[in-house]
Design an enzyme around this catalytic site. Structure first.
Site, PDB file in Angstrom:
ATOM      1  CG  HIS A 160     -31.688 -37.364  21.383  1.00 19.28           C
ATOM      2  ND1 HIS A 160     -31.668 -36.297  20.870  1.00 19.28           N
ATOM      3  CD2 HIS A 160     -30.252 -38.018  21.491  1.00 19.28           C
ATOM      4  CE1 HIS A 160     -30.476 -36.016  20.267  1.00 19.28           C
ATOM      5  NE2 HIS A 160     -29.843 -37.173  20.795  1.00 19.28           N
ATOM      6  NE  ARG A 196      -7.916 -16.399  27.767  1.00 17.75           N
ATOM      7  CZ  ARG A 196      -7.036 -16.033  28.368  1.00 17.75           C
ATOM      8  NH1 ARG A 196      -5.800 -16.113  27.681  1.00 17.75           N
ATOM      9  NH2 ARG A 196      -7.110 -15.364  29.487  1.00 17.75           N
ATOM     10  CE  LYS A 244     -21.405 -33.635  11.849  1.00 13.95           C
ATOM     11  NZ  LYS A 244     -21.460 -34.222  13.178  1.00 13.95           N
ATOM     12  CG  ASN A 298     -30.732 -32.967  15.454  1.00 15.43           C
ATOM     13  OD1 ASN A 298     -29.839 -33.336  15.896  1.00 15.43           O
ATOM     14  ND2 ASN A 298     -30.959 -31.566  15.631  1.00 15.43           N
ATOM     15  CG  HIS A 316     -26.387 -42.190  19.584  1.00 13.40           C
ATOM     16  ND1 HIS A 316     -27.634 -41.359  20.138  1.00 13.40           N
ATOM     17  CD2 HIS A 316     -26.019 -41.731  18.629  1.00 13.40           C
ATOM     18  CE1 HIS A 316     -27.605 -40.348  19.339  1.00 13.40           C
ATOM     19  NE2 HIS A 316     -26.660 -40.594  18.068  1.00 13.40           N
ATOM     20  CG  HIS A 336     -30.273 -38.074  16.356  1.00 15.17           C
ATOM     21  ND1 HIS A 336     -30.363 -38.405  14.934  1.00 15.17           N
ATOM     22  CD2 HIS A 336     -29.232 -38.122  16.956  1.00 15.17           C
ATOM     23  CE1 HIS A 336     -29.076 -39.012  15.014  1.00 15.17           C
ATOM     24  NE2 HIS A 336     -28.342 -38.619  16.084  1.00 15.17           N
ATOM     25  CE  LYS A 364     -23.498 -29.960  17.225  1.00 15.56           C
ATOM     26  NZ  LYS A 364     -24.851 -30.540  17.287  1.00 15.56           N
ATOM     27  CD  GLU A 402     -27.772 -28.563  15.888  1.00 19.45           C
ATOM     28  OE1 GLU A 402     -28.769 -29.045  16.709  1.00 19.45           O
ATOM     29  OE2 GLU A 402     -26.598 -29.022  16.203  1.00 19.45           O
ATOM     30  CD  GLU A 445     -25.829 -41.014  14.073  1.00 16.15           C
ATOM     31  OE1 GLU A 445     -26.377 -40.245  13.293  1.00 16.15           O
ATOM     32  OE2 GLU A 445     -25.961 -40.957  15.380  1.00 16.15           O
ATOM     33  NE  ARG A 458     -23.399 -29.248  13.316  1.00 14.79           N
ATOM     34  CZ  ARG A 458     -22.154 -29.209  13.573  1.00 14.79           C
ATOM     35  NH1 ARG A 458     -21.563 -28.047  13.164  1.00 14.79           N
ATOM     36  NH2 ARG A 458     -21.511 -30.107  14.475  1.00 14.79           N
TER      37      ARG A 458
HETATM   38  N1  LIG Z   1     -19.398 -34.368  18.832  1.00 19.47           N
HETATM   39  C1  LIG Z   1     -20.111 -34.687  17.851  1.00 19.47           C
HETATM   40  O1  LIG Z   1     -20.715 -34.153  16.921  1.00 19.47           O
HETATM   41  C2  LIG Z   1     -20.811 -36.087  18.431  1.00 19.47           C
HETATM   42  C3  LIG Z   1     -21.815 -36.792  17.220  1.00 19.47           C
HETATM   43  C4  LIG Z   1     -22.212 -38.045  17.724  1.00 19.47           C
HETATM   44  C5  LIG Z   1     -21.978 -38.504  18.881  1.00 19.47           C
HETATM   45  N2  LIG Z   1     -21.002 -37.826  19.853  1.00 19.47           N
HETATM   46  C6  LIG Z   1     -20.654 -38.582  21.079  1.00 19.47           C
HETATM   47  O2  LIG Z   1     -20.063 -39.741  20.699  1.00 19.47           O
HETATM   48  C7  LIG Z   1     -20.004 -40.551  21.707  1.00 19.47           C
HETATM   49  C8  LIG Z   1     -20.169 -41.869  21.075  1.00 19.47           C
HETATM   50  O3  LIG Z   1     -19.161 -42.267  20.325  1.00 19.47           O
HETATM   51  P1  LIG Z   1     -18.757 -43.925  20.250  1.00 19.47           P
HETATM   52  O4  LIG Z   1     -20.061 -44.587  19.561  1.00 19.47           O
HETATM   53  O5  LIG Z   1     -17.624 -43.733  19.100  1.00 19.47           O
HETATM   54  O6  LIG Z   1     -18.752 -44.591  21.601  1.00 19.47           O
HETATM   55  P2  LIG Z   1     -17.300 -44.728  22.178  1.00 19.47           P
HETATM   56  O7  LIG Z   1     -16.222 -43.631  21.872  1.00 19.47           O
HETATM   57  O8  LIG Z   1     -17.744 -45.071  23.570  1.00 19.47           O
HETATM   58  O9  LIG Z   1     -16.574 -46.085  21.748  1.00 19.47           O
HETATM   59  C9  LIG Z   1     -17.451 -47.231  21.864  1.00 19.47           C
HETATM   60  C10 LIG Z   1     -16.535 -48.504  22.291  1.00 19.47           C
HETATM   61  O10 LIG Z   1     -15.551 -48.871  21.091  1.00 19.47           O
HETATM   62  C11 LIG Z   1     -14.248 -49.130  21.733  1.00 19.47           C
HETATM   63  N3  LIG Z   1     -13.480 -48.907  20.638  1.00 19.47           N
HETATM   64  C12 LIG Z   1     -13.086 -47.584  19.884  1.00 19.47           C
HETATM   65  N4  LIG Z   1     -12.338 -47.886  18.874  1.00 19.47           N
HETATM   66  C13 LIG Z   1     -12.402 -49.240  18.741  1.00 19.47           C
HETATM   67  C14 LIG Z   1     -11.593 -49.993  17.847  1.00 19.47           C
HETATM   68  N5  LIG Z   1     -11.312 -49.828  16.453  1.00 19.47           N
HETATM   69  N6  LIG Z   1     -11.911 -51.529  17.851  1.00 19.47           N
HETATM   70  C15 LIG Z   1     -12.487 -52.212  18.925  1.00 19.47           C
HETATM   71  N7  LIG Z   1     -13.072 -51.213  19.863  1.00 19.47           N
HETATM   72  C16 LIG Z   1     -13.117 -49.943  19.716  1.00 19.47           C
HETATM   73  C17 LIG Z   1     -14.083 -47.885  22.758  1.00 19.47           C
HETATM   74  O11 LIG Z   1     -13.192 -48.283  23.726  1.00 19.47           O
HETATM   75  C18 LIG Z   1     -15.416 -48.040  23.489  1.00 19.47           C
HETATM   76  O12 LIG Z   1     -15.733 -49.249  24.409  1.00 19.47           O
HETATM   77  C19 LIG Z   1     -20.930 -40.173  22.669  1.00 19.47           C
HETATM   78  O13 LIG Z   1     -20.467 -39.633  23.928  1.00 19.47           O
HETATM   79  C20 LIG Z   1     -21.787 -39.111  22.010  1.00 19.47           C
HETATM   80  O14 LIG Z   1     -22.239 -38.066  22.652  1.00 19.47           O
HETATM   81  C21 LIG Z   1     -20.420 -36.679  19.611  1.00 19.47           C
HETATM   82 ZN   LIG Z   2     -26.431 -39.436  16.470  1.00 20.28          ZN
END
Ligand SMILES: NC(=O)c1ccc[n+]([C@@H]2O[C@H](COP(=O)([O-])OP(=O)(O)OC[C@H]3O[C@@H](n4cnc5c(N)ncnc54)[C@H](O)[C@@H]3O)[C@@H](O)[C@H]2O)c1
Ligand SMILES: [Zn+2]
Length: 333
Positions: free
Chosen positions: A237, A112, A212, A230, A250, A233, A134, A222, A176, A226
Protein backbone atom coordinates in the site's frame (compact mmCIF):
# COMPACT_ATOMS: atom_id res chain seq x y z
CA UNK A 1 -16.84 -27.10 -9.85
CA UNK A 2 -18.87 -25.53 -7.10
CA UNK A 3 -17.76 -24.20 -3.72
CA UNK A 4 -20.15 -23.23 -0.95
CA UNK A 5 -19.26 -20.22 1.16
CA UNK A 6 -20.83 -20.23 4.62
CA UNK A 7 -21.13 -16.82 6.24
CA UNK A 8 -23.18 -15.52 9.14
CA UNK A 9 -25.73 -13.90 6.83
CA UNK A 10 -25.99 -16.53 4.14
CA UNK A 11 -24.50 -19.51 2.37
CA UNK A 12 -23.80 -18.97 -1.29
CA UNK A 13 -22.25 -20.93 -4.16
CA UNK A 14 -19.25 -20.05 -6.27
CA UNK A 15 -19.49 -21.69 -9.67
CA UNK A 16 -16.09 -22.17 -11.32
CA UNK A 17 -16.59 -23.38 -14.85
CA UNK A 18 -15.39 -22.57 -18.36
CA UNK A 19 -18.15 -20.88 -20.39
CA UNK A 20 -20.32 -20.41 -17.29
CA UNK A 21 -20.94 -16.83 -18.42
CA UNK A 22 -23.00 -18.10 -21.35
CA UNK A 23 -25.17 -20.01 -18.88
CA UNK A 24 -25.40 -17.24 -16.30
CA UNK A 25 -29.17 -17.00 -16.50
CA UNK A 26 -29.59 -20.67 -15.60
CA UNK A 27 -27.49 -20.13 -12.51
CA UNK A 28 -29.08 -16.82 -11.56
CA UNK A 29 -32.55 -18.27 -11.99
CA UNK A 30 -34.53 -15.05 -12.39
CA UNK A 31 -35.36 -12.53 -15.13
CA UNK A 32 -35.62 -9.55 -12.83
CA UNK A 33 -32.06 -8.31 -12.94
CA UNK A 34 -30.18 -5.03 -13.21
CA UNK A 35 -26.85 -5.53 -14.97
CA UNK A 36 -23.78 -3.43 -14.23
CA UNK A 37 -20.51 -3.53 -16.14
CA UNK A 38 -17.81 -1.14 -17.34
CA UNK A 39 -16.75 0.04 -20.76
CA UNK A 40 -13.38 -1.74 -20.51
CA UNK A 41 -15.00 -5.17 -20.26
CA UNK A 42 -14.92 -6.42 -23.87
CA UNK A 43 -18.25 -6.14 -25.59
CA UNK A 44 -18.41 -9.82 -26.36
CA UNK A 45 -18.68 -10.65 -22.65
CA UNK A 46 -21.19 -7.91 -21.97
CA UNK A 47 -23.26 -9.04 -24.95
CA UNK A 48 -23.09 -12.67 -23.86
CA UNK A 49 -24.67 -11.69 -20.53
CA UNK A 50 -27.11 -9.13 -21.89
CA UNK A 51 -28.43 -11.53 -24.57
CA UNK A 52 -29.64 -13.86 -21.83
CA UNK A 53 -31.78 -11.11 -20.29
CA UNK A 54 -33.46 -9.35 -23.23
CA UNK A 55 -35.70 -7.27 -20.97
CA UNK A 56 -32.99 -6.15 -18.59
CA UNK A 57 -31.03 -2.92 -18.66
CA UNK A 58 -27.25 -2.90 -18.52
CA UNK A 59 -25.75 0.12 -16.78
CA UNK A 60 -22.22 0.62 -18.13
CA UNK A 61 -19.89 2.75 -16.02
CA UNK A 62 -16.56 4.20 -17.19
CA UNK A 63 -13.67 1.82 -16.54
CA UNK A 64 -11.13 2.59 -13.83
CA UNK A 65 -10.87 3.27 -10.12
CA UNK A 66 -12.38 6.74 -10.65
CA UNK A 67 -15.80 5.09 -10.94
CA UNK A 68 -15.70 4.02 -7.30
CA UNK A 69 -17.05 7.43 -6.32
CA UNK A 70 -20.21 9.10 -5.03
CA UNK A 71 -21.18 10.52 -8.43
CA UNK A 72 -21.22 7.13 -10.15
CA UNK A 73 -22.78 5.49 -7.09
CA UNK A 74 -25.56 8.07 -7.22
CA UNK A 75 -26.05 7.58 -10.99
CA UNK A 76 -26.48 3.85 -10.51
CA UNK A 77 -28.93 4.28 -7.63
CA UNK A 78 -30.90 6.86 -9.62
CA UNK A 79 -31.11 4.43 -12.52
CA UNK A 80 -32.27 1.64 -10.20
CA UNK A 81 -34.97 3.90 -8.76
CA UNK A 82 -36.07 5.02 -12.20
CA UNK A 83 -36.59 1.38 -13.14
CA UNK A 84 -38.54 0.81 -9.92
CA UNK A 85 -36.25 -1.98 -8.85
CA UNK A 86 -37.55 -3.67 -5.74
CA UNK A 87 -36.09 -5.95 -3.14
CA UNK A 88 -37.21 -8.88 -5.28
CA UNK A 89 -34.73 -7.86 -7.98
CA UNK A 90 -31.11 -8.80 -8.38
CA UNK A 91 -28.06 -6.71 -9.17
CA UNK A 92 -25.62 -8.58 -11.43
CA UNK A 93 -22.06 -7.26 -11.74
CA UNK A 94 -19.85 -8.22 -14.68
CA UNK A 95 -16.36 -6.78 -14.39
CA UNK A 96 -13.25 -6.48 -12.29
CA UNK A 97 -12.98 -5.35 -8.70
CA UNK A 98 -14.12 -1.83 -9.54
CA UNK A 99 -17.48 -2.98 -10.90
CA UNK A 100 -17.80 -5.59 -8.15
CA UNK A 101 -17.09 -3.15 -5.32
CA UNK A 102 -19.38 -0.45 -6.69
CA UNK A 103 -22.24 -2.76 -7.71
CA UNK A 104 -21.95 -4.60 -4.41
CA UNK A 105 -22.19 -1.34 -2.48
CA UNK A 106 -25.23 -0.28 -4.54
CA UNK A 107 -26.86 -3.65 -3.82
CA UNK A 108 -25.96 -3.38 -0.13
CA UNK A 109 -27.55 0.02 0.30
CA UNK A 110 -30.45 0.17 -2.18
CA UNK A 111 -33.66 -0.43 -0.20
CA UNK A 112 -31.45 -1.59 2.69
CA UNK A 113 -30.00 -4.36 0.60
CA UNK A 114 -30.99 -6.42 -2.43
CA UNK A 115 -29.69 -9.64 -3.95
CA UNK A 116 -26.34 -9.38 -5.62
CA UNK A 117 -24.61 -11.73 -8.09
CA UNK A 118 -20.98 -11.19 -8.97
CA UNK A 119 -19.40 -12.33 -12.24
CA UNK A 120 -15.74 -11.32 -11.89
CA UNK A 121 -13.89 -10.79 -15.16
CA UNK A 122 -10.30 -10.02 -14.12
CA UNK A 123 -7.80 -12.34 -12.48
CA UNK A 124 -7.68 -10.17 -9.37
CA UNK A 125 -11.43 -10.15 -8.95
CA UNK A 126 -11.72 -13.90 -9.62
CA UNK A 127 -9.20 -14.94 -7.00
CA UNK A 128 -9.66 -12.19 -4.47
CA UNK A 129 -12.25 -9.44 -4.50
CA UNK A 130 -15.31 -11.39 -5.68
CA UNK A 131 -15.80 -13.19 -2.39
CA UNK A 132 -15.59 -11.94 1.13
CA UNK A 133 -18.43 -9.47 1.07
CA UNK A 134 -16.39 -6.26 1.17
CA UNK A 135 -18.04 -3.58 -0.96
CA UNK A 136 -17.01 0.06 -1.13
CA UNK A 137 -16.38 3.30 -2.94
CA UNK A 138 -13.51 5.74 -2.43
CA UNK A 139 -14.04 9.10 -0.72
CA UNK A 140 -11.85 12.21 -0.29
CA UNK A 141 -8.87 10.43 -1.73
CA UNK A 142 -9.19 7.49 0.65
CA UNK A 143 -9.69 4.11 -0.94
CA UNK A 144 -12.65 1.99 0.10
CA UNK A 145 -13.50 4.41 2.86
CA UNK A 146 -17.29 4.28 2.45
CA UNK A 147 -18.63 0.77 2.22
CA UNK A 148 -20.46 -2.16 3.70
CA UNK A 149 -20.09 -5.85 4.26
CA UNK A 150 -22.62 -7.39 1.87
CA UNK A 151 -22.29 -10.98 0.74
CA UNK A 152 -23.19 -11.90 -2.82
CA UNK A 153 -25.83 -14.59 -3.24
CA UNK A 154 -23.90 -16.20 -6.09
CA UNK A 155 -20.48 -15.83 -7.73
CA UNK A 156 -19.90 -17.09 -11.26
CA UNK A 157 -16.26 -17.54 -12.24
CA UNK A 158 -15.63 -18.29 -15.91
CA UNK A 159 -11.87 -18.56 -16.57
CA UNK A 160 -12.56 -18.26 -20.31
CA UNK A 161 -13.31 -14.57 -19.75
CA UNK A 162 -9.64 -14.03 -18.91
CA UNK A 163 -8.67 -14.74 -22.52
CA UNK A 164 -9.13 -11.06 -23.37
CA UNK A 165 -7.20 -9.72 -20.37
CA UNK A 166 -3.79 -8.16 -21.01
CA UNK A 167 -0.80 -10.17 -19.71
CA UNK A 168 -0.01 -7.34 -17.31
CA UNK A 169 -3.47 -7.46 -15.69
CA UNK A 170 -3.39 -11.26 -15.66
CA UNK A 171 -0.05 -11.27 -13.87
CA UNK A 172 -0.93 -8.63 -11.31
CA UNK A 173 -3.99 -10.69 -10.35
CA UNK A 174 -1.75 -13.70 -10.04
CA UNK A 175 0.31 -11.86 -7.43
CA UNK A 176 -2.70 -12.27 -5.10
CA UNK A 177 -2.78 -16.00 -5.87
CA UNK A 178 0.96 -16.24 -5.13
CA UNK A 179 0.24 -14.45 -1.86
CA UNK A 180 -2.37 -17.04 -0.87
CA UNK A 181 0.01 -19.85 -1.79
CA UNK A 182 2.65 -18.27 0.43
CA UNK A 183 0.38 -17.81 3.46
CA UNK A 184 -1.88 -20.87 3.18
CA UNK A 185 -1.33 -23.35 0.36
CA UNK A 186 2.11 -24.68 -0.68
CA UNK A 187 0.62 -26.63 -3.62
CA UNK A 188 -0.86 -23.43 -5.03
CA UNK A 189 2.54 -21.75 -4.83
CA UNK A 190 4.21 -24.76 -6.46
CA UNK A 191 1.88 -24.51 -9.47
CA UNK A 192 3.68 -21.28 -10.32
CA UNK A 193 7.03 -23.08 -10.14
CA UNK A 194 6.01 -25.50 -12.88
CA UNK A 195 7.11 -24.95 -16.44
CA UNK A 196 3.81 -23.82 -17.83
CA UNK A 197 1.71 -22.36 -15.08
CA UNK A 198 -0.89 -21.23 -17.63
CA UNK A 199 -1.85 -24.90 -18.09
CA UNK A 200 -2.91 -24.78 -14.46
CA UNK A 201 -4.93 -21.57 -14.64
CA UNK A 202 -8.20 -23.16 -13.54
CA UNK A 203 -6.54 -24.94 -10.64
CA UNK A 204 -4.82 -21.70 -9.60
CA UNK A 205 -8.20 -19.98 -9.49
CA UNK A 206 -9.87 -22.85 -7.63
CA UNK A 207 -7.15 -23.16 -5.03
CA UNK A 208 -7.05 -19.40 -4.44
CA UNK A 209 -10.80 -19.29 -3.99
CA UNK A 210 -10.62 -22.19 -1.54
CA UNK A 211 -8.05 -20.31 0.52
CA UNK A 212 -10.13 -17.15 0.51
CA UNK A 213 -13.33 -19.09 1.24
CA UNK A 214 -11.76 -20.79 4.25
CA UNK A 215 -10.37 -17.55 5.62
CA UNK A 216 -13.61 -15.62 5.10
CA UNK A 217 -15.63 -18.35 6.78
CA UNK A 218 -13.36 -18.44 9.78
CA UNK A 219 -13.04 -14.65 10.04
CA UNK A 220 -15.75 -12.75 8.21
CA UNK A 221 -14.97 -9.28 9.53
CA UNK A 222 -11.19 -9.27 9.65
CA UNK A 223 -10.75 -9.74 13.39
CA UNK A 224 -7.92 -12.22 13.06
CA UNK A 225 -7.00 -14.69 10.35
CA UNK A 226 -8.23 -12.55 7.49
CA UNK A 227 -5.35 -10.21 8.28
CA UNK A 228 -3.04 -12.86 6.85
CA UNK A 229 -4.35 -11.96 3.42
CA UNK A 230 -2.67 -8.61 3.93
CA UNK A 231 0.64 -10.36 3.29
CA UNK A 232 2.67 -8.06 1.04
CA UNK A 233 0.10 -5.30 1.46
CA UNK A 234 1.60 -3.17 4.23
CA UNK A 235 4.58 -2.08 2.16
CA UNK A 236 2.48 -2.71 -0.96
CA UNK A 237 0.00 0.00 0.00
CA UNK A 238 2.88 2.36 0.74
CA UNK A 239 4.37 1.74 -2.71
CA UNK A 240 0.94 2.24 -4.22
CA UNK A 241 0.35 5.61 -2.58
CA UNK A 242 3.92 6.76 -3.14
CA UNK A 243 3.46 6.40 -6.89
CA UNK A 244 0.28 8.38 -7.17
CA UNK A 245 0.51 8.44 -10.92
CA UNK A 246 -0.40 4.77 -11.00
CA UNK A 247 2.95 3.71 -12.24
CA UNK A 248 2.38 0.33 -10.64
CA UNK A 249 -0.77 -1.77 -10.44
CA UNK A 250 -2.03 -3.03 -7.09
CA UNK A 251 -0.81 -6.61 -7.62
CA UNK A 252 2.61 -5.32 -8.69
CA UNK A 253 2.87 -3.42 -5.40
CA UNK A 254 1.85 -6.56 -3.51
CA UNK A 255 4.63 -8.46 -5.32
CA UNK A 256 7.21 -5.86 -4.25
CA UNK A 257 5.67 -5.77 -0.76
CA UNK A 258 6.09 -9.54 -0.38
CA UNK A 259 9.71 -9.31 -1.49
CA UNK A 260 10.30 -6.56 1.07
CA UNK A 261 9.09 -8.53 4.10
CA UNK A 262 10.20 -12.10 3.42
CA UNK A 263 13.57 -12.73 5.08
CA UNK A 264 14.08 -16.49 5.03
CA UNK A 265 16.71 -16.88 2.26
CA UNK A 266 15.51 -20.08 0.58
CA UNK A 267 11.86 -18.99 0.52
CA UNK A 268 12.82 -15.53 -0.69
CA UNK A 269 14.71 -17.09 -3.62
CA UNK A 270 11.68 -19.21 -4.55
CA UNK A 271 9.36 -16.20 -4.31
CA UNK A 272 11.71 -14.14 -6.47
CA UNK A 273 11.81 -16.87 -9.10
CA UNK A 274 8.00 -17.08 -9.27
CA UNK A 275 7.51 -13.31 -9.43
CA UNK A 276 10.11 -13.04 -12.20
CA UNK A 277 8.25 -15.66 -14.21
CA UNK A 278 5.12 -13.59 -13.84
CA UNK A 279 7.05 -10.51 -14.99
CA UNK A 280 6.19 -8.77 -11.75
CA UNK A 281 8.48 -6.11 -10.30
CA UNK A 282 10.64 -7.10 -7.32
CA UNK A 283 11.79 -3.79 -5.97
CA UNK A 284 10.18 -0.38 -5.92
CA UNK A 285 11.99 2.70 -7.09
CA UNK A 286 11.19 5.10 -4.27
CA UNK A 287 12.40 7.28 -1.43
CA UNK A 288 12.77 4.72 1.35
CA UNK A 289 12.33 7.27 4.15
CA UNK A 290 9.00 8.26 2.67
CA UNK A 291 7.94 4.61 2.40
CA UNK A 292 8.69 4.11 6.11
CA UNK A 293 6.51 7.09 6.93
CA UNK A 294 3.70 5.73 4.79
CA UNK A 295 4.00 2.25 6.31
CA UNK A 296 3.67 3.74 9.77
CA UNK A 297 0.63 5.74 8.74
CA UNK A 298 -1.02 2.62 7.38
CA UNK A 299 -4.29 1.81 9.08
CA UNK A 300 -2.79 -1.33 10.53
CA UNK A 301 -0.26 0.69 12.54
CA UNK A 302 -1.12 0.62 16.24
CA UNK A 303 0.72 1.62 19.45
CA UNK A 304 3.79 2.65 17.52
CA UNK A 305 4.20 -0.75 15.90
CA UNK A 306 2.97 -2.04 12.58
CA UNK A 307 1.37 -5.45 12.14
CA UNK A 308 3.27 -7.24 9.42
CA UNK A 309 2.27 -10.55 7.91
CA UNK A 310 5.31 -12.75 7.63
CA UNK A 311 6.04 -16.14 6.06
CA UNK A 312 9.10 -18.21 6.98
CA UNK A 313 7.77 -21.56 5.90
CA UNK A 314 5.74 -21.97 2.71
CA UNK A 315 2.00 -22.07 3.46
CA UNK A 316 2.25 -20.68 6.99
CA UNK A 317 1.55 -16.98 7.30
CA UNK A 318 1.61 -15.34 10.72
CA UNK A 319 1.58 -11.79 12.06
CA UNK A 320 4.32 -10.00 13.92
CA UNK A 321 4.66 -6.48 15.30
CA UNK A 322 7.41 -4.39 13.74
CA UNK A 323 8.70 -1.31 15.50
CA UNK A 324 10.21 1.64 13.71
CA UNK A 325 13.68 0.06 13.54
CA UNK A 326 12.30 -3.11 11.99
CA UNK A 327 10.21 -1.20 9.46
CA UNK A 328 13.40 0.62 8.41
CA UNK A 329 15.45 -2.55 8.33
CA UNK A 330 12.81 -4.29 6.22
CA UNK A 331 13.30 -1.82 3.42
CA UNK A 332 17.08 -1.78 3.79
CA UNK A 333 17.65 1.41 5.81
N1 LIG B 1 -13.71 -6.17 -2.23
C1 LIG B 1 -12.54 -6.70 -2.01
O1 LIG B 1 -12.36 -7.57 -1.16
C2 LIG B 1 -11.39 -6.24 -2.85
C3 LIG B 1 -10.16 -6.95 -2.79
C4 LIG B 1 -9.13 -6.53 -3.63
C5 LIG B 1 -9.33 -5.44 -4.49
N2 LIG B 1 -10.52 -4.78 -4.51
C6 LIG B 1 -10.74 -3.65 -5.41
O2 LIG B 1 -10.69 -4.13 -6.74
C7 LIG B 1 -10.36 -3.04 -7.60
C8 LIG B 1 -9.37 -3.50 -8.62
O3 LIG B 1 -9.94 -4.55 -9.37
P1 LIG B 1 -9.32 -5.03 -10.75
O4 LIG B 1 -7.88 -5.24 -10.59
O5 LIG B 1 -10.17 -6.15 -11.21
O6 LIG B 1 -9.43 -3.73 -11.67
P2 LIG B 1 -10.58 -3.14 -12.60
O7 LIG B 1 -11.92 -3.55 -12.13
O8 LIG B 1 -10.29 -1.71 -12.71
O9 LIG B 1 -10.27 -3.87 -13.98
C9 LIG B 1 -9.06 -3.59 -14.67
C10 LIG B 1 -9.34 -3.27 -16.13
O10 LIG B 1 -9.64 -4.46 -16.84
C11 LIG B 1 -10.79 -4.27 -17.67
N3 LIG B 1 -11.38 -5.59 -17.81
C12 LIG B 1 -12.21 -6.23 -16.97
N4 LIG B 1 -12.44 -7.47 -17.40
C13 LIG B 1 -11.76 -7.62 -18.55
C14 LIG B 1 -11.60 -8.72 -19.46
N5 LIG B 1 -12.17 -9.89 -19.25
N6 LIG B 1 -10.82 -8.52 -20.55
C15 LIG B 1 -10.19 -7.34 -20.74
N7 LIG B 1 -10.29 -6.28 -19.92
C16 LIG B 1 -11.07 -6.43 -18.83
C17 LIG B 1 -11.59 -3.25 -16.91
O11 LIG B 1 -12.48 -2.58 -17.77
C18 LIG B 1 -10.52 -2.33 -16.37
O12 LIG B 1 -10.14 -1.39 -17.32
C19 LIG B 1 -9.84 -1.93 -6.71
O13 LIG B 1 -10.79 -0.90 -6.65
C20 LIG B 1 -9.70 -2.59 -5.34
O14 LIG B 1 -9.94 -1.69 -4.28
C21 LIG B 1 -11.54 -5.17 -3.71
ZN1 LIG C 1 -4.65 -6.99 -2.69
Amino acid sequence: MELQVHTKDRTYPIIIERNALSKAKEYIGTDRVFLISDDGVPEKWRESLKAQFPDAVMHVIPQGEGSKCFAVYQDVLAHMLELHLSRKDTVVALGGGVVGDLAGFCAATYMRGIRYVNIPSTMLSMVDSSIGGKTAIDFQGIKNCVGAFWQPSLVIVDPEVLSTLSPRLLHEGMAEAVKMGMTHDPKLFELFEQDNYMDHLDEIIERSLKVKQGVVERDEREGGERKLLNFGHTYGHAYESYHELNRYLHGECVAMGMMTVVQEPELKARLKNVLERLELPLECECDKEEICRLVQNDKKADHGTVTIVQVNELGHGFTEEWDNAMVRKGIGL
